[in-house]
Each structure stands twice: as structure tokens, then as C-alpha cells.
Design a protein around this motif. Structure first.
Motif, PDB file in Angstrom:
ATOM      1  N   LEU A 118       7.152   1.914  -9.926  1.00  0.00           N
ATOM      2  CA  LEU A 118       6.708   1.161  -8.468  1.00  0.00           C
ATOM      3  C   LEU A 118       5.442   0.397  -8.265  1.00  0.00           C
ATOM      4  CD1 LEU A 118       8.154   0.855  -5.666  1.00  0.00           C
ATOM      5  CD2 LEU A 118       6.692   2.982  -4.977  1.00  0.00           C
ATOM      6  N   THR A 119       4.402   1.071  -8.650  1.00  0.00           N
ATOM      7  CA  THR A 119       3.209   0.258  -8.371  1.00  0.00           C
ATOM      8  C   THR A 119       2.486  -0.223  -9.546  1.00  0.00           C
ATOM      9  OG1 THR A 119       1.803   2.566  -8.615  1.00  0.00           O
ATOM     10  CG2 THR A 119       2.474   1.857  -6.327  1.00  0.00           C
ATOM     11  N   SER A 120       3.126   0.345 -10.762  1.00  0.00           N
ATOM     12  CA  SER A 120       2.665  -0.230 -11.894  1.00  0.00           C
ATOM     13  C   SER A 120       3.581  -0.160 -13.052  1.00  0.00           C
ATOM     14  CB  SER A 120       1.356   0.514 -12.731  1.00  0.00           C
ATOM     15  OG  SER A 120       1.133   0.594 -13.864  1.00  0.00           O
ATOM     16  N   GLY A 121       3.592  -1.201 -14.024  1.00  0.00           N
ATOM     17  CA  GLY A 121       4.581  -1.327 -15.076  1.00  0.00           C
ATOM     18  C   GLY A 121       4.353  -0.208 -16.111  1.00  0.00           C
ATOM     19  N   ARG A 122       3.083   0.429 -16.241  1.00  0.00           N
ATOM     20  CA  ARG A 122       2.640   1.447 -17.189  1.00  0.00           C
ATOM     21  C   ARG A 122       2.437   2.906 -16.751  1.00  0.00           C
ATOM     22  NH1 ARG A 122      -2.815  -0.934 -19.271  1.00  0.00           N
ATOM     23  NH2 ARG A 122      -3.265  -1.001 -16.811  1.00  0.00           N
ATOM     24  N   ARG A 123       2.650   2.991 -15.325  1.00  0.00           N
ATOM     25  CA  ARG A 123       2.645   4.263 -14.843  1.00  0.00           C
ATOM     26  C   ARG A 123       3.861   4.759 -14.016  1.00  0.00           C
ATOM     27  NH1 ARG A 123      -3.551   5.758 -13.466  1.00  0.00           N
ATOM     28  NH2 ARG A 123      -4.531   4.675 -15.375  1.00  0.00           N
ATOM     29  N   ASP A 124       4.226   5.848 -13.833  1.00  0.00           N
ATOM     30  CA  ASP A 124       5.043   6.409 -13.164  1.00  0.00           C
ATOM     31  C   ASP A 124       4.762   6.705 -11.605  1.00  0.00           C
ATOM     32  OD1 ASP A 124       7.090   6.434 -15.159  1.00  0.00           O
ATOM     33  OD2 ASP A 124       6.566   8.569 -15.847  1.00  0.00           O
ATOM     34  N   THR A 125       5.468   6.555 -10.596  1.00  0.00           N
ATOM     35  CA  THR A 125       5.440   6.990  -9.190  1.00  0.00           C
ATOM     36  C   THR A 125       6.221   8.018  -9.230  1.00  0.00           C
ATOM     37  OG1 THR A 125       4.362   4.766  -8.551  1.00  0.00           O
ATOM     38  CG2 THR A 125       5.568   6.486  -6.932  1.00  0.00           C
ATOM     39  N   LEU A 126       6.039   8.947  -8.294  1.00  0.00           N
ATOM     40  CA  LEU A 126       7.018  10.309  -8.123  1.00  0.00           C
ATOM     41  C   LEU A 126       7.443  10.226  -6.695  1.00  0.00           C
ATOM     42  CD1 LEU A 126       7.926  13.044  -8.936  1.00  0.00           C
ATOM     43  CD2 LEU A 126       6.077  14.170  -7.956  1.00  0.00           C
ATOM     44  N   GLN A 127       8.940  10.121  -6.806  1.00  0.00           N
ATOM     45  CA  GLN A 127       9.520   9.987  -5.566  1.00  0.00           C
ATOM     46  C   GLN A 127      10.077  11.292  -4.923  1.00  0.00           C
ATOM     47  OE1 GLN A 127      12.726   7.116  -5.353  1.00  0.00           O
ATOM     48  NE2 GLN A 127      13.814   8.084  -3.933  1.00  0.00           N
ATOM     49  N   LEU A 128       9.754  11.816  -3.863  1.00  0.00           N
ATOM     50  CA  LEU A 128      10.288  12.999  -3.353  1.00  0.00           C
ATOM     51  C   LEU A 128      11.423  12.784  -2.087  1.00  0.00           C
ATOM     52  CD1 LEU A 128       6.737  14.912  -3.032  1.00  0.00           C
ATOM     53  CD2 LEU A 128       8.407  15.133  -5.047  1.00  0.00           C
TER      54      LEU A 128
ATOM     55  N   PRO B  44      12.891  -0.411  -3.631  1.00  0.00           N
ATOM     56  CA  PRO B  44      11.798  -1.139  -4.329  1.00  0.00           C
ATOM     57  C   PRO B  44      12.552  -2.429  -4.689  1.00  0.00           C
ATOM     58  CG  PRO B  44      12.103   1.021  -5.262  1.00  0.00           C
ATOM     59  CD  PRO B  44      13.313   0.860  -4.224  1.00  0.00           C
ATOM     60  N   VAL B  45      11.936  -3.453  -4.302  1.00  0.00           N
ATOM     61  CA  VAL B  45      12.084  -4.964  -4.560  1.00  0.00           C
ATOM     62  C   VAL B  45      11.072  -5.840  -5.290  1.00  0.00           C
ATOM     63  CG1 VAL B  45      13.851  -4.897  -2.676  1.00  0.00           C
ATOM     64  CG2 VAL B  45      11.596  -5.761  -2.356  1.00  0.00           C
ATOM     65  N   GLY B  46      11.610  -6.734  -5.890  1.00  0.00           N
ATOM     66  CA  GLY B  46      10.573  -7.663  -6.687  1.00  0.00           C
ATOM     67  C   GLY B  46      10.772  -7.346  -8.110  1.00  0.00           C
ATOM     68  N   ARG B  47      10.219  -8.325  -8.859  1.00  0.00           N
ATOM     69  CA  ARG B  47      10.351  -8.058 -10.425  1.00  0.00           C
ATOM     70  C   ARG B  47       8.863  -7.559 -10.739  1.00  0.00           C
ATOM     71  NH1 ARG B  47      13.870 -13.087 -12.713  1.00  0.00           N
ATOM     72  NH2 ARG B  47      15.737 -12.489 -11.822  1.00  0.00           N
ATOM     73  N   GLY B  48       7.949  -8.015 -10.223  1.00  0.00           N
ATOM     74  CA  GLY B  48       6.373  -7.764 -10.767  1.00  0.00           C
ATOM     75  C   GLY B  48       6.060  -6.590 -10.055  1.00  0.00           C
ATOM     76  N   PHE B  49       4.729  -6.231 -10.572  1.00  0.00           N
ATOM     77  CA  PHE B  49       3.980  -4.833 -10.166  1.00  0.00           C
ATOM     78  C   PHE B  49       2.762  -5.277  -9.357  1.00  0.00           C
ATOM     79  CE2 PHE B  49       6.988  -3.420 -13.572  1.00  0.00           C
ATOM     80  CZ  PHE B  49       7.550  -2.536 -12.917  1.00  0.00           C
ATOM     81  N   PRO B  50       2.538  -4.335  -8.448  1.00  0.00           N
ATOM     82  CA  PRO B  50       3.336  -3.549  -7.627  1.00  0.00           C
ATOM     83  C   PRO B  50       4.439  -4.207  -7.085  1.00  0.00           C
ATOM     84  CG  PRO B  50       1.433  -4.071  -6.419  1.00  0.00           C
ATOM     85  CD  PRO B  50       1.133  -4.763  -7.591  1.00  0.00           C
TER      86      PRO B  50
ATOM     87  N   LEU C 189       1.783  -3.028  -1.118  1.00  0.00           N
ATOM     88  CA  LEU C 189       0.821  -2.183  -1.488  1.00  0.00           C
ATOM     89  C   LEU C 189      -0.575  -2.790  -1.098  1.00  0.00           C
ATOM     90  CD1 LEU C 189       0.176   0.605  -2.889  1.00  0.00           C
ATOM     91  CD2 LEU C 189      -0.227  -0.651  -4.849  1.00  0.00           C
ATOM     92  N   SER C 190      -1.487  -2.138  -0.346  1.00  0.00           N
ATOM     93  CA  SER C 190      -2.827  -2.506  -0.083  1.00  0.00           C
ATOM     94  C   SER C 190      -3.532  -1.367   0.026  1.00  0.00           C
ATOM     95  CB  SER C 190      -2.742  -3.287   1.407  1.00  0.00           C
ATOM     96  OG  SER C 190      -3.991  -3.844   1.648  1.00  0.00           O
ATOM     97  N   ALA C 191      -4.782  -1.391  -0.617  1.00  0.00           N
ATOM     98  CA  ALA C 191      -5.714  -0.278  -0.724  1.00  0.00           C
ATOM     99  C   ALA C 191      -5.298   0.922  -1.014  1.00  0.00           C
ATOM    100  CB  ALA C 191      -6.623  -0.348   0.474  1.00  0.00           C
ATOM    101  N   GLY C 192      -4.269   1.151  -2.038  1.00  0.00           N
ATOM    102  CA  GLY C 192      -3.554   2.218  -2.223  1.00  0.00           C
ATOM    103  C   GLY C 192      -2.457   2.802  -1.277  1.00  0.00           C
ATOM    104  N   LYS C 193      -2.039   2.018  -0.325  1.00  0.00           N
ATOM    105  CA  LYS C 193      -1.138   2.557   0.545  1.00  0.00           C
ATOM    106  C   LYS C 193      -0.182   1.296   0.950  1.00  0.00           C
ATOM    107  CE  LYS C 193      -2.687   6.749   1.611  1.00  0.00           C
ATOM    108  NZ  LYS C 193      -1.850   8.070   1.507  1.00  0.00           N
ATOM    109  N   TYR C 194       0.973   1.539   0.955  1.00  0.00           N
ATOM    110  CA  TYR C 194       1.895   0.682   1.344  1.00  0.00           C
ATOM    111  C   TYR C 194       2.007   0.572   2.928  1.00  0.00           C
ATOM    112  CZ  TYR C 194       4.465  -0.202  -2.871  1.00  0.00           C
ATOM    113  OH  TYR C 194       4.676  -0.434  -4.142  1.00  0.00           O
TER     114      TYR C 194
END
Length: 261
Positions: free
Chosen positions: A149-159, A216-222, A253-258
Motif C-alpha cells: 500500500l505505502t511502499s512497493g518493497r514493504r507490506d502493510t498489514l490490514q485488519l 487502494p487505487v493508483g499504480r504508484g506508491f504510496p 499519505l502525508s507524514a505517515g498518515k492517510y
């Protein structure tokens, strides 16, 4: 080896010297409510089951939690080869009103030397009476999902949480989605929204329902988050106080928060 462990543990909220696969097998074999079961949960820094205080059912069967499943899911929240640990425990399955679920969840980051760091920050575990779980008591209240979601190299955890709360005379249904990222060795919530809300004086009483889908929408990250909110009114709209509505908002995403754009 000791020097490697000390260096790797600096800044880690909790360092664990454990083999996750051996730990899983030991937990599955441990007797319900046994000392070994409690020690194994503590070994991974997980909260005890039954939970402390008034959360657990007031019944003898609550002292014998049964492990219904242990998952060790490959993940990459920190960018490395992490493990998402998910333990499902059921209490008083045959006791109707005392039926209860506990889920113990943690993210482990491998350290040099073979140890692990249990990430701190947001507590991922949850406890709930089975009667409060939307969709039926046979499934636990929290579902997990990994996504980019926020990075192409790291996972985001969805609950995804599904709870039917009844505080006093008011009957409230709340379903919620949360997205969490790892920042260093800490987990933090980057976005949270209620995906379903309904409140009434009784379960059978018709009530307005607010539903939100988060996509989630858009092709780029975040990636961006598209939140669609829809208000549905009960048949006949008793009282005439409900107004059907549908709206959309894009969050970035702005300063670590959506935040809404």
C-alpha cells in the motif's frame, strides 16, 4: 555471537531467542489452560489468555483456552523476511453465553545471530465474546491481510474487525478496517475507518446503515485510498429522519498518515 545479538537488539522493544516453528508445534501440543501454554504465549511477548480483568467470561471453562490455529505467515513489513504470527484461541465453545475468542498477533523481525525482534507500537491482539462477532460466533472477530500500500518493497498489514456491540439498551454494529505500517521497530496505524455502522434500540429494530468501502487505487506508491460512503435508510423511513446519501473521498499519505485530499 553474543556481540551480534547485543548489537542487533539495540532499540528493539523485545528480543526473542526462539525458533518459531518449534514454538508453534509446542503451543499446538500444550494442554488447554496448562502452565506450558501460558509460558509459550509469554515467551513471544503475547498477552495472557484468558485476558486479565473483566474481559474474560466469568466461568470455569475460561481457564482452559483451546488453541484453534497457529499461523506463521511470511511478511515484509520492515523490508526484510519478517513473520506474522497469528494464534487463535477459543474459550468455552460449548457454553453458549460464555463462548469467547482471543487472538494473539505479533510481527517478528529476524535479527543477526538467529534471534527475532517483536515489533512494538500498536497492539494487534484482540478479545471478544463470540456473540459479538458479526457473521456468527464460529469465526474470530479479526481477519488479517498483507498488501502493498505505502511502499512497493514493504507490506502493510490490514485488519478487518467485525463486532456487534451492545452497550446498555443500544444495539450497535461496528465493522472496521485498519492499515498498519512498520516504522523502525514500531507498528503504527496509517489509516482506520468504520466500514459498517448501525445503531438501534433492539437488534430487530430497523435502523439507518452507514457502509464504507476502502479501496487502494493508483499504480504508484504510496497508493491512494478511495473511500466510498453510502447511507441506506430502513424501509418506510420511520420518523423521516434518514436521508439516503452516497459520497466518495480520496485519501493520500502525508507524514505517515492517510488524510482526505
Amino acid at each position: 555471537m553474543l556481540a551480534l545479538l547485543i548489537a542487533a537488539s539495540l532499540g528493539c522493544p523485545r528480543m526473542l531467542e526462539v525458533d518459531p516453528k518449534e514454538w508453534k508445534q509446542a503451543l499446538l501440543k500444550a494442554g488447554p489452560g496448562s502452565r506450558e501454554q501460558a509460558e509459550l504465549l509469554e515467551q513471544l511477548g503475547l498477552r495472557p489468555v484468558p485476558p486479565a480483568g473483566d474481559a474474560a467470561p466469568d466461568a470455569d471453562c475460561a481457564e482452559q483456552p483451546v488453541v484453534r490455529g497457529v499461523e506463521l505467515l511470511p511478511a515484509s513489513l520492515t523490508g526484510g523476511k519478517d513473520l506474522l504470527v497469528h494464534v487463535r484461541l477459543e474459550l468455552c465453545a460449548d457454553e453458549g453465553g460464555s463462548h469467547f475468542w482471543s487472538q494473539r498477533i505479533a510481527v517478528l523481525k529476524p535479527l543477526r545471530g538467529g534471534a527475532y525482534c517483536k515489533l512494538g507500537g500498536e497492539d494487534l491482539s484482540i478479545d471478544a465474546p463470540a456473540s459479538d462477532v458479526c457473521g456468527g460466533p464460529d469465526r474470530p472477530p479479526r481477519a488479517l491481510k498483507l498488501l502493498r500500500l505505502t511502499s512497493g518493497r514493504r507490506d502493510t498489514l490490514q485488519l478487518d474487525d467485525r463486532l456487534d456491540e451492545c452497550p446498555g439498551p443500544v444495539h450497535t454494529v461496528v465493522e472496521r478496517v485498519s492499515f498498519l505500517d512498520a516504522h523502525g521497530d514500531q507498528l503504527s496505524n496509517v489509516f482506520e475507518a468504520k466500514t459498517r455502522e448501525a445503531s438501534s434500540e433492539a437488534p430487530e429494530e430497523p435502523a439507518p446503515v452507514i457502509e464504507r468501502t476502502v479501496k487502494p487505487v493508483g499504480r504508484g506508491f504510496p497508493r491512494k485510498l478511495l473511500v466510498t460512503e453510502e447511507v441506506s435508510c430502513p424501509e418506510g423511513n420511520p420518523g423521516g429522519s434518514c436521508t439516503p446519501d452516497r459520497r466518495k473521498a480520496v485519501h493520500v499519505l502525508s507524514a505517515g498518515k492517510y488524510v482526505a485530499r
